[in-house]
Design a protein around this motif. Structure first.
Motif, mmCIF file in Angstrom:
data_model
loop_
_atom_site.group_PDB
_atom_site.id
_atom_site.type_symbol
_atom_site.label_atom_id
_atom_site.label_comp_id
_atom_site.label_asym_id
_atom_site.label_seq_id
_atom_site.Cartn_x
_atom_site.Cartn_y
_atom_site.Cartn_z
ATOM 1 N N MET A 50 0.828 -1.201 0.000
ATOM 2 C CA MET A 50 0.000 0.000 0.000
ATOM 3 C C MET A 50 0.868 1.259 0.000
ATOM 4 S SD MET A 50 -2.925 1.199 2.751
ATOM 5 C CE MET A 50 -3.885 -0.286 2.412
ATOM 6 N N THR A 51 1.911 1.254 0.844
ATOM 7 C CA THR A 51 2.813 2.410 0.905
ATOM 8 C C THR A 51 3.561 2.575 -0.408
ATOM 9 O OG1 THR A 51 3.086 2.197 3.298
ATOM 10 C CG2 THR A 51 4.799 3.399 2.112
ATOM 11 N N LEU A 52 4.033 1.468 -0.965
ATOM 12 C CA LEU A 52 4.766 1.522 -2.226
ATOM 13 C C LEU A 52 3.884 2.084 -3.336
ATOM 14 C CD1 LEU A 52 5.507 -0.150 -5.078
ATOM 15 C CD2 LEU A 52 7.304 1.019 -3.807
ATOM 16 N N ARG A 53 2.644 1.637 -3.417
ATOM 17 C CA ARG A 53 1.754 2.115 -4.478
ATOM 18 C C ARG A 53 1.394 3.588 -4.291
ATOM 19 N NH1 ARG A 53 -1.633 -3.545 -4.664
ATOM 20 N NH2 ARG A 53 -0.277 -4.556 -6.207
ATOM 21 N N LYS A 54 1.323 4.028 -3.041
ATOM 22 C CA LYS A 54 1.089 5.451 -2.796
ATOM 23 C C LYS A 54 2.274 6.267 -3.306
ATOM 24 C CE LYS A 54 -0.568 8.574 0.837
ATOM 25 N NZ LYS A 54 -0.918 8.694 2.281
ATOM 26 N N ALA A 55 3.490 5.762 -3.096
ATOM 27 C CA ALA A 55 4.686 6.440 -3.596
ATOM 28 C C ALA A 55 4.688 6.484 -5.120
ATOM 29 C CB ALA A 55 5.940 5.731 -3.088
ATOM 30 N N LEU A 56 4.363 5.367 -5.744
ATOM 31 C CA LEU A 56 4.321 5.335 -7.205
ATOM 32 C C LEU A 56 3.258 6.286 -7.747
ATOM 33 C CD1 LEU A 56 4.723 1.501 -7.884
ATOM 34 C CD2 LEU A 56 6.471 3.285 -8.090
ATOM 35 N N GLY A 57 2.170 6.447 -6.995
ATOM 36 C CA GLY A 57 1.142 7.393 -7.407
ATOM 37 C C GLY A 57 1.665 8.819 -7.444
ATOM 38 N N VAL A 58 2.502 9.182 -6.461
ATOM 39 C CA VAL A 58 3.099 10.521 -6.443
ATOM 40 C C VAL A 58 3.998 10.720 -7.657
ATOM 41 C CG1 VAL A 58 4.688 12.044 -5.199
ATOM 42 C CG2 VAL A 58 2.967 10.743 -3.937
ATOM 43 N N VAL A 59 4.828 9.721 -7.947
ATOM 44 C CA VAL A 59 5.754 9.832 -9.079
ATOM 45 C C VAL A 59 4.975 9.884 -10.394
ATOM 46 C CG1 VAL A 59 7.784 8.830 -10.186
ATOM 47 C CG2 VAL A 59 7.481 8.585 -7.725
ATOM 48 N N THR A 60 3.871 9.154 -10.460
ATOM 49 C CA THR A 60 3.021 9.202 -11.654
ATOM 50 C C THR A 60 2.411 10.586 -11.829
ATOM 51 O OG1 THR A 60 2.497 6.845 -11.449
ATOM 52 C CG2 THR A 60 0.999 8.195 -12.777
ATOM 53 N N GLU A 61 1.924 11.183 -10.727
ATOM 54 C CA GLU A 61 1.332 12.521 -10.793
ATOM 55 C C GLU A 61 2.346 13.567 -11.239
ATOM 56 O OE1 GLU A 61 -0.315 13.288 -6.984
ATOM 57 O OE2 GLU A 61 -1.985 11.875 -7.229
ATOM 58 N N ARG A 62 3.610 13.326 -10.963
ATOM 59 C CA ARG A 62 4.661 14.248 -11.404
ATOM 60 C C ARG A 62 4.987 14.080 -12.887
ATOM 61 N NH1 ARG A 62 8.711 13.483 -6.141
ATOM 62 N NH2 ARG A 62 7.478 14.782 -4.720
ATOM 63 N N GLY A 63 4.368 13.112 -13.528
ATOM 64 C CA GLY A 63 4.599 12.898 -14.947
ATOM 65 C C GLY A 63 5.896 12.190 -15.256
ATOM 66 N N LEU A 64 6.428 11.443 -14.281
ATOM 67 C CA LEU A 64 7.725 10.799 -14.459
ATOM 68 C C LEU A 64 7.617 9.331 -14.848
ATOM 69 C CD1 LEU A 64 9.643 12.335 -11.414
ATOM 70 C CD2 LEU A 64 9.495 13.184 -13.754
ATOM 71 N N ILE A 65 6.526 8.679 -14.463
ATOM 72 C CA ILE A 65 6.328 7.282 -14.829
ATOM 73 C C ILE A 65 4.878 7.085 -15.260
ATOM 74 C CG2 ILE A 65 8.113 6.435 -13.244
ATOM 75 C CD1 ILE A 65 5.859 5.475 -11.382
ATOM 76 N N GLU A 66 4.635 5.967 -15.926
ATOM 77 C CA GLU A 66 3.266 5.571 -16.252
ATOM 78 C C GLU A 66 3.104 4.087 -15.980
ATOM 79 O OE1 GLU A 66 2.227 6.044 -20.313
ATOM 80 O OE2 GLU A 66 3.798 4.714 -21.086
ATOM 81 N N ARG A 67 1.907 3.718 -15.563
ATOM 82 C CA ARG A 67 1.603 2.314 -15.308
ATOM 83 C C ARG A 67 0.926 1.716 -16.534
ATOM 84 N NH1 ARG A 67 1.110 -1.218 -11.188
ATOM 85 N NH2 ARG A 67 -0.499 -2.825 -11.338
ATOM 86 N N ARG A 68 1.466 0.613 -17.020
ATOM 87 C CA ARG A 68 0.885 -0.088 -18.159
ATOM 88 C C ARG A 68 0.270 -1.387 -17.641
ATOM 89 N NH1 ARG A 68 6.055 0.632 -22.316
ATOM 90 N NH2 ARG A 68 6.159 2.930 -22.158
ATOM 91 N N ARG A 69 -1.019 -1.496 -17.791
ATOM 92 C CA ARG A 69 -1.752 -2.636 -17.247
ATOM 93 C C ARG A 69 -1.156 -3.955 -17.751
ATOM 94 N NH1 ARG A 69 -6.566 -3.270 -14.798
ATOM 95 N NH2 ARG A 69 -7.080 -1.065 -15.114
ATOM 96 N N GLY A 70 -0.867 -4.826 -16.804
ATOM 97 C CA GLY A 70 -0.342 -6.136 -17.141
ATOM 98 C C GLY A 70 1.133 -6.152 -17.469
ATOM 99 N N SER A 71 1.780 -4.972 -17.445
ATOM 100 C CA SER A 71 3.186 -4.908 -17.829
ATOM 101 C C SER A 71 4.068 -4.314 -16.738
ATOM 102 C CB SER A 71 3.341 -4.100 -19.118
ATOM 103 O OG SER A 71 4.692 -4.034 -19.515
ATOM 104 N N GLY A 72 3.589 -3.259 -16.057
ATOM 105 C CA GLY A 72 4.387 -2.659 -14.994
ATOM 106 C C GLY A 72 4.464 -1.154 -15.117
ATOM 107 N N ASN A 73 5.435 -0.566 -14.436
ATOM 108 C CA ASN A 73 5.631 0.884 -14.407
ATOM 109 C C ASN A 73 6.862 1.256 -15.226
ATOM 110 O OD1 ASN A 73 3.567 1.782 -12.238
ATOM 111 N ND2 ASN A 73 4.656 0.092 -11.247
#
Length: 236
Positions: A50-73
């Motif tokens: 849960m904590t890790l996904r919250k962190a990834l959400g912040v990085v995603t909001e910054r426009g630095l990463i994207e999550r691809r369903r079934g593939s990863g970040n």
């Protein structure tokens, strides 16, 4: 008023987000790179999913990463370092990177010294002294002066990111900074935990920072151990 206690630490999810942001900004995670699986990242950082996904959400909001369903970040192209530590320029030796943390040594409102750079017209200023670490290893001490026109600063207000504190408590946004890099002796107030004798020759970064209106607001000096950290400035 002074304290030897540590300033408020950033939450675990923000620390992880900052570390990933730094790695992307430095190019160690390049555009198109796939991040390790989320379970592996959670184990590496010692946090829950849960904590890790919250962190990834912040990085995603910054426009630095994207999550691809079934593939990863995946890291996005054209990513810029826009995190809490966007203006922090010290990185670990020899490989670079490292998560910055800070321990508050003292906070005092006192008359400004004569040799202080222009940061405003108030006769007094806030002097903040801190110990800086990268991945938990002490690498530097810093003395920061904030103009006294800003009122009501308290030790329990200060988080590890002063710029975050400024924005939330003082309506102050540091929009840009000017750095001068040289060498200088370690000051006598440096704590024993740095494990260096006062007077030791250190790398020295002298900074003057400007607010959202272009006015000088803050000046600082950071003394860093060159065998532990280096100063980096990257041009997009």
């Amino acid at each position: 008023m002074s304290t030897g206690s540590q300033a408020g630490a950033l939450p675990a999810y923000l620390r992880i987000a900052e570390h990933l942001t730094i790695e992307i900004g430095a190019g160690r995670l390049a555009a198109g790179d796939r991040l390790p699986p989320e379970r592996s990242l959670a184990a590496r950082y010692g946090v829950s999913m849960m904590t890790l996904r919250k962190a990834l959400g912040v990085v995603t909001e910054r426009g630095l990463i994207e999550r691809r369903r079934g593939s990863g970040n995946y890291v996005l192209g054209g990513a810029r370092h826009v995190g809490t530590y966007a203006l922090f320029r010290l990185e670990s030796v020899p490989d670079g990177g490292g998560l910055p943390t800070a321990e508050l040594l003292s906070l005092d409102r006192i008359p400004k010294p004569d040799d202080l750079a222009d940061i405003g017209t108030a006769p007094e200023g806030w002097r903040i002294r801190r110990l800086r670490a990268l991945d938990g290893r002490p690498v530097a001490v810093e003395e920061i002066w904030l103009d006294g026109r800003y009122e009501g600063l308290r030790t329990d207000h200060l988080s590890e990111s002063l710029y975050k504190t400024y924005a939330e408590r003082l309506d102050l946004t540091i929009a840009r900074a000017e750095d001068r890099v040289g060498v200088g002796p370690l000051p006598g107030w440096a704590p024993e935990t740095l494990r260096l004798a006062p007077g030791t020759t250190m790398g020295l970064v002298e900074r003057r920072s400007f607010d959202q209106y272009g006015k000088p607001a803050e000046a600082s000096r950071s003394w860093f151990a060159p065998d532990r950290a280096r100063y980096y400035a990257r041009v997009p």
